[in-house]
Design a protein around this motif. Structure first.
Motif, PDB file in Angstrom:
ATOM      1  N   ASN A  39       0.830  -1.212   0.000  1.00  0.00           N
ATOM      2  CA  ASN A  39       0.000   0.000   0.000  1.00  0.00           C
ATOM      3  C   ASN A  39       0.866   1.265   0.000  1.00  0.00           C
ATOM      4  O   ASN A  39       1.591   1.529   0.956  1.00  0.00           O
ATOM      5  CB  ASN A  39      -0.892  -0.046   1.249  1.00  0.00           C
ATOM      6  CG  ASN A  39      -1.827   1.138   1.344  1.00  0.00           C
ATOM      7  OD1 ASN A  39      -1.801   2.042   0.503  1.00  0.00           O
ATOM      8  ND2 ASN A  39      -2.657   1.133   2.383  1.00  0.00           N
ATOM      9  N   ALA A  40       0.756   2.066  -1.068  1.00  0.00           N
ATOM     10  CA  ALA A  40       1.580   3.274  -1.207  1.00  0.00           C
ATOM     11  C   ALA A  40       1.242   4.334  -0.160  1.00  0.00           C
ATOM     12  O   ALA A  40       2.019   5.261   0.073  1.00  0.00           O
ATOM     13  CB  ALA A  40       1.406   3.864  -2.605  1.00  0.00           C
ATOM     14  N   LEU A  41       0.062   4.207   0.462  1.00  0.00           N
ATOM     15  CA  LEU A  41      -0.352   5.209   1.457  1.00  0.00           C
ATOM     16  C   LEU A  41       0.151   4.839   2.860  1.00  0.00           C
ATOM     17  O   LEU A  41       0.033   5.637   3.786  1.00  0.00           O
ATOM     18  CB  LEU A  41      -1.889   5.322   1.496  1.00  0.00           C
ATOM     19  CG  LEU A  41      -2.572   5.580   0.151  1.00  0.00           C
ATOM     20  CD1 LEU A  41      -4.097   5.591   0.319  1.00  0.00           C
ATOM     21  CD2 LEU A  41      -2.107   6.905  -0.449  1.00  0.00           C
ATOM     22  N   HIS A  66      -5.366   0.873 -10.958  1.00  0.00           N
ATOM     23  CA  HIS A  66      -6.178   0.257 -12.011  1.00  0.00           C
ATOM     24  C   HIS A  66      -6.667   1.311 -12.994  1.00  0.00           C
ATOM     25  O   HIS A  66      -6.582   2.521 -12.728  1.00  0.00           O
ATOM     26  CB  HIS A  66      -7.334  -0.551 -11.395  1.00  0.00           C
ATOM     27  CG  HIS A  66      -8.319   0.259 -10.605  1.00  0.00           C
ATOM     28  ND1 HIS A  66      -9.327   0.978 -11.191  1.00  0.00           N
ATOM     29  CD2 HIS A  66      -8.445   0.459  -9.259  1.00  0.00           C
ATOM     30  CE1 HIS A  66     -10.043   1.576 -10.264  1.00  0.00           C
ATOM     31  NE2 HIS A  66      -9.518   1.284  -9.075  1.00  0.00           N
ATOM     32  N   SER A  67      -7.189   0.872 -14.145  1.00  0.00           N
ATOM     33  CA  SER A  67      -7.489   1.831 -15.213  1.00  0.00           C
ATOM     34  C   SER A  67      -8.658   2.756 -14.896  1.00  0.00           C
ATOM     35  O   SER A  67      -8.770   3.820 -15.498  1.00  0.00           O
ATOM     36  CB  SER A  67      -7.696   1.107 -16.544  1.00  0.00           C
ATOM     37  OG  SER A  67      -8.512   0.005 -16.359  1.00  0.00           O
ATOM     38  N   ALA A 125      -3.244  -8.151 -12.823  1.00  0.00           N
ATOM     39  CA  ALA A 125      -2.827  -6.932 -12.109  1.00  0.00           C
ATOM     40  C   ALA A 125      -4.020  -6.001 -11.947  1.00  0.00           C
ATOM     41  O   ALA A 125      -4.267  -5.447 -10.872  1.00  0.00           O
ATOM     42  CB  ALA A 125      -1.696  -6.236 -12.868  1.00  0.00           C
ATOM     43  N   GLN A 126      -4.792  -5.854 -13.019  1.00  0.00           N
ATOM     44  CA  GLN A 126      -5.981  -4.993 -12.970  1.00  0.00           C
ATOM     45  C   GLN A 126      -6.968  -5.503 -11.910  1.00  0.00           C
ATOM     46  O   GLN A 126      -7.520  -4.720 -11.137  1.00  0.00           O
ATOM     47  CB  GLN A 126      -6.666  -4.959 -14.338  1.00  0.00           C
ATOM     48  CG  GLN A 126      -5.978  -4.044 -15.346  1.00  0.00           C
ATOM     49  CD  GLN A 126      -6.219  -2.564 -15.069  1.00  0.00           C
ATOM     50  OE1 GLN A 126      -7.269  -2.166 -14.557  1.00  0.00           O
ATOM     51  NE2 GLN A 126      -5.238  -1.730 -15.386  1.00  0.00           N
ATOM     52  N   GLU A 131      -9.458  -4.699  -6.797  1.00  0.00           N
ATOM     53  CA  GLU A 131      -9.881  -5.287  -5.520  1.00  0.00           C
ATOM     54  C   GLU A 131      -9.455  -4.382  -4.348  1.00  0.00           C
ATOM     55  O   GLU A 131     -10.251  -4.099  -3.464  1.00  0.00           O
ATOM     56  CB  GLU A 131      -9.237  -6.677  -5.369  1.00  0.00           C
ATOM     57  CG  GLU A 131      -9.582  -7.413  -4.106  1.00  0.00           C
ATOM     58  CD  GLU A 131     -10.910  -8.167  -4.182  1.00  0.00           C
ATOM     59  OE1 GLU A 131     -11.402  -8.411  -5.300  1.00  0.00           O
ATOM     60  OE2 GLU A 131     -11.446  -8.500  -3.103  1.00  0.00           O
ATOM     61  N   VAL A 132      -8.203  -3.906  -4.366  1.00  0.00           N
ATOM     62  CA  VAL A 132      -7.736  -3.078  -3.243  1.00  0.00           C
ATOM     63  C   VAL A 132      -8.141  -1.618  -3.421  1.00  0.00           C
ATOM     64  O   VAL A 132      -8.311  -0.892  -2.440  1.00  0.00           O
ATOM     65  CB  VAL A 132      -6.198  -3.191  -3.036  1.00  0.00           C
ATOM     66  CG1 VAL A 132      -5.828  -4.597  -2.612  1.00  0.00           C
ATOM     67  CG2 VAL A 132      -5.413  -2.788  -4.270  1.00  0.00           C
ATOM     68  N   ASP A 133      -8.269  -1.179  -4.673  1.00  0.00           N
ATOM     69  CA  ASP A 133      -8.626   0.208  -5.000  1.00  0.00           C
ATOM     70  C   ASP A 133      -7.739   1.222  -4.262  1.00  0.00           C
ATOM     71  O   ASP A 133      -8.227   2.206  -3.704  1.00  0.00           O
ATOM     72  CB  ASP A 133     -10.119   0.451  -4.708  1.00  0.00           C
ATOM     73  CG  ASP A 133     -10.640   1.691  -5.436  1.00  0.00           C
ATOM     74  OD1 ASP A 133     -10.066   2.038  -6.485  1.00  0.00           O
ATOM     75  OD2 ASP A 133     -11.598   2.316  -4.940  1.00  0.00           O
TER      76      ASP A 133
END
Ligand code: TXA
Ligand code: MG
Length: 337
Positions: A39-41, A66-67, A125-126, A131-133
């Motif tokens: 998680n980048a946050l 995700h896209s 990956a998408q 899923e995690v958003d």
């Protein structure tokens, strides 16, 4: 810790989400190479990725989304040409470097004023990113300096016992990492060559420069990753220029005479010249060579003492990225600052 490899299903995705929300690390497939996601946050999760990988603390990470993700959650400055690049190439193997807004953990960018963002095309990956958003930082899922992974088994070889879950999305078809392109200035600048070429970017937006770090200057380089020895197999490696084929053959003979096991990595067109040795064939086209490079480097370290490599003849387009990786993998000099 037990490391499990699981196919991508609704069960494994919800397990992956739980791990991520608890600050853990999950390996995920992408169309380029596998990534080690967190998680980048979450400051602690980002710290854990640097630790698990043994990555130098000044080499920043790419945030993956995700896209359908609303990019304004993590970036604000977004020049029209960056939008044009996203429309032309994303989702896909192109990472764009924007001015940072401080919305992800400060550890992600290692003190740089920028944030690299990637929208991978791989369906697995998408699915995981949806899923995690969340923005997920994901360096290539190899131990620092080792060869990047293009299969779940490669990830397992480097991280068995160190991460709980590897999402298996099959072999990565791209084979080398994404093109990293700075979009903070008037024109895009390629910081790391990859599967989307400088020419393809220029064709969409009119111009695109290529960044070459000036090692003589003390100023901080734009993409610290370019300074490090990388992608290296654990056997000895020797790289010969395209026109040094005869020299490479003499070298193979001399090493074998010393009792060393020798393998040769080269394009198909010259493989017959090394018929007395084990030849790891890169293929004939640029996409084949990108696709096979890392898996052959990983195979080499299992089967030989010395890997003798001859540079392919083609040097343009995707080969800029392939040669960049090949030269870093096979240099014996550890370039660090
Ligand atoms: O294809 C890929 O990009 C893979 C997959 C997993 O998505 N990821 C990957 O990550 O190759 P990594 O961490 O192995 O390489 C990231 C590269 C490094 O060279 C790093 O220095 C550069 O991107 N980078 C990251 N953030 C940057 C930034 N803010 N400015 C400039 N370069 C950056
Ligand atoms: Mg890497």
């Amino acid at each position: 810790m037990k490391t499990e490899i699981k196919p991508i299903t609704s069960d494994s995705l919800s397990e992956a989400k739980t791990i991520i929300l608890n600050g853990g690390v999950v390996a995920m497939p992408t169309e380029t190479v596998y990534g080690l996601g967190g998680n980048a946050l979450d400051d602690e999760a980002v710290k854990r990725i640097f630790e698990v990988k043994g990555r130098p603390s000044d080499n920043p990470l790419i945030a993956h989304v995700h896209s359908g993700y609303d990019l304004t959650k993590i970036i604000d400055y977004d020049p029209p040409y960056a939008k044009a690049l996203r429309e032309a190439f994303l989702p896909g193997p192109l990472t764009l470097v924007y001015p940072s807004t401080g919305k992800v953990s400060p550890r992600v960018s290692c003190g740089l004023q920028t944030l690299a963002v990637r929208i991978p095309a791989h369906a697995g990956a998408q699915a995981f990113l949806k899923e995690v958003d969340l923005p997920i930082v994901a360096p290539s899922a190899n131990l620092s300096k080792h060869v990047s992974p293009t299969s779940a088994m490669h990830v397992f070889e480097d991280f068995e016992g160190k991460i709980p879950l590897i999402l298996d999305g099959g072999e990565s078809i791209g084979g080398i990492e994404s093109t990293v392109c700075d979009v903070t200035g008037d024109v895009p600048v390629v910081l790391r060559p990859g599967l989307i070429t400088r020419e393809q970017i220029a064709a969409v937006v009119g111009d695109c420069k290529e960044y070459t770090p000036d090692f003589t200057k003390k100023e901080r380089v734009k993409s610290p990753g370019v300074l490090y020895k990388h992608y290296s197999p654990r056997c000895a490696t020797v790289l010969f220029a395209t026109e040094e084929r005869d020299k490479a053959l003499s070298y193979c003979i001399a090493e074998q005479a010393k009792g060393k096991t020798v393998a040769v990595l080269c394009e198909d067109g010259i493989a017959d010249g090394f018929a007395d040795f084990t030849v790891l064939r890169l293929g004939g086209t640029e996409t084949e060579m990108a696709n096979r490079l890392y898996s052959l480097l990983r195979e080499a370290e299992k089967i030989c003492d010395v890997l003798v490599t001859v540079e392919p003849r083609a040097k343009e387009g995707v080969m800029v990225g392939v040669l960049n990786r090949l030269r870093k993998a096979c240099t014996s000099v550890d370039i660090q600052h």
